[in-house]
Enzyme design. Structure first.
Site, PDB file in Angstrom:
ATOM      1  N   ARG A  40      36.231  46.426  15.124  1.00 15.14           N
ATOM      2  CA  ARG A  40      35.990  45.747  16.516  1.00 15.14           C
ATOM      3  C   ARG A  40      35.002  44.972  16.960  1.00 15.14           C
ATOM      4  O   ARG A  40      35.268  44.661  18.411  1.00 15.14           O
ATOM      5  CB  ARG A  40      33.654  46.446  15.749  1.00 15.14           C
ATOM      6  CG  ARG A  40      33.515  47.408  15.431  1.00 15.14           C
ATOM      7  CD  ARG A  40      33.751  49.082  16.399  1.00 15.14           C
ATOM      8  NE  ARG A  40      33.491  50.546  15.226  1.00 15.14           N
ATOM      9  CZ  ARG A  40      34.168  50.628  14.282  1.00 15.14           C
ATOM     10  NH1 ARG A  40      35.491  50.288  14.393  1.00 15.14           N
ATOM     11  NH2 ARG A  40      33.705  51.597  14.038  1.00 15.14           N
ATOM     12  N   HIS A  76      35.499  44.045  20.973  1.00 17.11           N
ATOM     13  CA  HIS A  76      35.109  43.028  22.008  1.00 17.11           C
ATOM     14  C   HIS A  76      35.282  41.692  22.201  1.00 17.11           C
ATOM     15  O   HIS A  76      34.906  41.829  23.631  1.00 17.11           O
ATOM     16  CB  HIS A  76      33.441  43.156  20.579  1.00 17.11           C
ATOM     17  CG  HIS A  76      32.661  43.845  20.228  1.00 17.11           C
ATOM     18  ND1 HIS A  76      31.663  44.721  19.817  1.00 17.11           N
ATOM     19  CD2 HIS A  76      33.348  45.698  20.837  1.00 17.11           C
ATOM     20  CE1 HIS A  76      31.202  45.421  19.807  1.00 17.11           C
ATOM     21  NE2 HIS A  76      32.269  46.091  20.244  1.00 17.11           N
ATOM     22  N   ASP A  77      36.586  41.033  21.251  1.00 21.32           N
ATOM     23  CA  ASP A  77      36.264  39.679  22.301  1.00 21.32           C
ATOM     24  C   ASP A  77      37.619  39.886  23.181  1.00 21.32           C
ATOM     25  O   ASP A  77      36.744  39.681  24.477  1.00 21.32           O
ATOM     26  CB  ASP A  77      37.288  39.048  20.807  1.00 21.32           C
ATOM     27  CG  ASP A  77      37.559  37.338  21.899  1.00 21.32           C
ATOM     28  OD1 ASP A  77      36.613  36.925  21.616  1.00 21.32           O
ATOM     29  OD2 ASP A  77      38.788  37.745  21.741  1.00 21.32           O
ATOM     30  N   VAL A 126      35.668  41.295  26.768  1.00 17.87           N
ATOM     31  CA  VAL A 126      34.977  40.584  27.351  1.00 17.87           C
ATOM     32  C   VAL A 126      35.370  38.595  27.393  1.00 17.87           C
ATOM     33  O   VAL A 126      36.291  38.131  26.301  1.00 17.87           O
ATOM     34  CB  VAL A 126      34.024  39.756  26.875  1.00 17.87           C
ATOM     35  CG1 VAL A 126      33.086  38.688  27.310  1.00 17.87           C
ATOM     36  CG2 VAL A 126      32.831  41.634  26.715  1.00 17.87           C
ATOM     37  N   GLY A 182      38.877  37.948  28.677  1.00 16.39           N
ATOM     38  CA  GLY A 182      40.377  38.591  27.329  1.00 16.39           C
ATOM     39  C   GLY A 182      40.014  37.846  26.053  1.00 16.39           C
ATOM     40  O   GLY A 182      39.177  37.918  25.139  1.00 16.39           O
ATOM     41  N   ASP A 220      40.191  35.821  23.330  1.00 24.41           N
ATOM     42  CA  ASP A 220      39.948  34.547  22.973  1.00 24.41           C
ATOM     43  C   ASP A 220      39.079  33.876  22.453  1.00 24.41           C
ATOM     44  O   ASP A 220      38.792  32.418  22.119  1.00 24.41           O
ATOM     45  CB  ASP A 220      39.760  33.828  25.141  1.00 24.41           C
ATOM     46  CG  ASP A 220      38.706  33.693  25.171  1.00 24.41           C
ATOM     47  OD1 ASP A 220      37.870  34.814  25.066  1.00 24.41           O
ATOM     48  OD2 ASP A 220      37.902  33.758  26.388  1.00 24.41           O
ATOM     49  N   SER A 241      36.444  33.682  22.370  1.00 21.58           N
ATOM     50  CA  SER A 241      34.721  33.913  22.828  1.00 21.58           C
ATOM     51  C   SER A 241      33.403  34.346  21.712  1.00 21.58           C
ATOM     52  O   SER A 241      32.793  34.039  22.119  1.00 21.58           O
ATOM     53  CB  SER A 241      35.065  34.157  24.404  1.00 21.58           C
ATOM     54  OG  SER A 241      35.351  35.511  24.365  1.00 21.58           O
ATOM     55  N   ASN A 294      26.602  42.119  19.406  1.00 20.96           N
ATOM     56  CA  ASN A 294      28.051  41.833  18.400  1.00 20.96           C
ATOM     57  C   ASN A 294      26.854  40.958  16.918  1.00 20.96           C
ATOM     58  O   ASN A 294      28.321  40.988  16.122  1.00 20.96           O
ATOM     59  CB  ASN A 294      28.317  40.512  19.780  1.00 20.96           C
ATOM     60  CG  ASN A 294      29.500  40.919  20.770  1.00 20.96           C
ATOM     61  OD1 ASN A 294      30.437  42.268  20.062  1.00 20.96           O
ATOM     62  ND2 ASN A 294      29.776  40.401  21.474  1.00 20.96           N
ATOM     63  N   HIS A 348      37.315  54.582  15.906  1.00 21.43           N
ATOM     64  CA  HIS A 348      35.776  54.706  14.846  1.00 21.43           C
ATOM     65  C   HIS A 348      36.062  55.819  13.585  1.00 21.43           C
ATOM     66  O   HIS A 348      34.383  56.106  12.957  1.00 21.43           O
ATOM     67  CB  HIS A 348      34.693  55.535  16.427  1.00 21.43           C
ATOM     68  CG  HIS A 348      33.949  54.620  17.503  1.00 21.43           C
ATOM     69  ND1 HIS A 348      33.449  54.959  18.343  1.00 21.43           N
ATOM     70  CD2 HIS A 348      34.025  53.437  17.418  1.00 21.43           C
ATOM     71  CE1 HIS A 348      33.286  53.937  19.231  1.00 21.43           C
ATOM     72  NE2 HIS A 348      33.368  53.066  18.525  1.00 21.43           N
ATOM     73  N   THR A 349      37.173  56.598  13.710  1.00 27.52           N
ATOM     74  CA  THR A 349      37.590  56.461  12.406  1.00 27.52           C
ATOM     75  C   THR A 349      36.670  55.726  11.006  1.00 27.52           C
ATOM     76  O   THR A 349      36.204  56.719   9.674  1.00 27.52           O
ATOM     77  CB  THR A 349      38.818  57.282  11.803  1.00 27.52           C
ATOM     78  OG1 THR A 349      38.730  57.938  10.626  1.00 27.52           O
ATOM     79  CG2 THR A 349      39.833  55.655  12.049  1.00 27.52           C
ATOM     80  N   ASP A 398      42.326  58.168   9.941  1.00 26.28           N
ATOM     81  CA  ASP A 398      42.322  58.950   9.770  1.00 26.28           C
ATOM     82  C   ASP A 398      42.618  59.532  11.306  1.00 26.28           C
ATOM     83  O   ASP A 398      41.236  59.040  11.775  1.00 26.28           O
ATOM     84  CB  ASP A 398      42.854  59.936   8.162  1.00 26.28           C
ATOM     85  CG  ASP A 398      41.230  59.935   8.175  1.00 26.28           C
ATOM     86  OD1 ASP A 398      40.022  59.951   8.945  1.00 26.28           O
ATOM     87  OD2 ASP A 398      41.185  60.456   7.180  1.00 26.28           O
TER      88      ASP A 398
END
Length: 331
Positions: free
Chosen positions: A67, A71-72, A75, A77, A79, A81, A96, A193-194, A255
């Protein structure tokens, strides 16, 4: 004749250049597999060993790292951040701050700085750790292009760019399209999300007073028995931070059971379940499930491909970024 003789090799040369450019595009804008093969040949091994070490004592770091990379990238790209500390940075926002695995990245960076000072970026550590996390949860591996630089800006206000649990399909599609990703990439990457969990606060609203068309007042797209199960785990006045598996069939295994859950009305997040209720995305879910009459898709294979695409969103190269000495602060 002479002009024709000159023109043919010239056209061939241009074709080869175009093919080379296309190949580079597949690798990424400035990234390539094996970027550290000369400057820090043990880089990928160091990251992998660090992730394995932490996973053995805390398996929750696997979905956390996956995740975190996602998430990085959404936002500013890919990088790193998301890793920067501060009261008004991305890391300090609700989606986050709840992620597991920041200590894994810090540990990997410490080990890499000891082996190859100032060479490997935090952004690349994130990309590699995400891949390694999938492998540790029984997914298949893929080759990760590296060569990203770390960004110098991180703003909490920009986290609204992230896909959110209440997003409609159209909003989800647009957020992915804005990053150069297709509808298939959307379904594929959400399939991550598996593994992992979500807090009750992000989906409990679906369980109570959501609809007047269902006897239990819940989201009508949900399986009734599943609603009862979730209501017992997430009472209306209960602890909103309690964690619930996003894939109730096999929450620790990478899976396709997540997609089976969507077909059966057992998606925990509203945005996830909409992948099934909307016809335009349902087809991809069905293809991952091998529904007869549709061209099948191999989830593990497609996930690796979509991850490579995502991992090249808005990357920094050259003077656009830096190699941080520590991942939690700019140099």
């Amino acid at each position: 004749m002479g002009a024709s003789f000159i023109r043919t090799p010239t056209l061939l040369f241009l074709l080869l250049v175009a093919m080379a450019a296309a190949a580079a595009l597949v690798q990424g804008q400035g990234t390539r597999v094996g970027f550290y093969s000369r400057t820090c040949p043990q880089a990928e091994s160091i990251v992998q060993k660090t992730v394995i070490s932490h996973f053995q004592s805390n398996p929750a770091i696997a979905p956390g790292l996956l995740r975190m990379h996602f998430h990085d990238c959404f936002v500013r790209g890919c990088d790193a951040s998301i890793l920067i500390n501060g009261s008004s940075t991305e890391k300090n926002t609700v989606p986050n701050s709840l992620l597991n695995g920041y200590d894994v990245i810090d540990d990997a960076k410490t080990r890499l700085e000891a082996a190859c000072p100032g060479v490997v970026s935090c952004a690349d550590i994130l990309a590699l750790a995400a891949r390694d996390s999938v492998v540790l949860t029984k997914g298949i591996t893929w080759r990760v292009p590296t060569g990203r630089k770390d960004g110098r800006v991180s703003l909490a206000s920009e986290v609204s760019n992230l896909p959110a649990p209440r997003d409609s399909i159209e909003v989800q599609k647009q957020k992915f399209a804005d990053k150069g990703l297709t509808d298939q990439d959307l379904v594929t990457l959400v399939g991550g999300h598996t593994i992992g969990t979500s807090a009750c606060q992000f989906f409990r609203y679906r369980l109570y007073n959501f609809s007047t068309t269902t006897a239990n007042g819940a989201d009508p797209s949900m399986d009734a028995a599943f609603v009862t199960q979730l209501q017992s785990l997430c009472p209306a006045d209960g602890d909103g931070s309690r964690r619930i598996a996003l894939d109730t069939g096999s929450p620790n295994r990478f899976d396709t059971s997540f997609f089976t859950n969507l077909r059966n009305g057992r998606g925990v997040l509203e945005s996830d379940q909409k992948l099934w209720t909307d016809a335009s995305t349902r087809t991809f879910v069905q293809r991952f499930l091998g529904v007869r009459g549709l061209l099948g898709l191999n989830f593990n294979l497609e996930f690796g491909r979509s991850m490579v695409k995502m991992s090249n969103i808005g990357i920094k190269t050259g003077t656009e970024g830096e190699i941080r000495r520590v991942c939690t602060a700019i140099n």
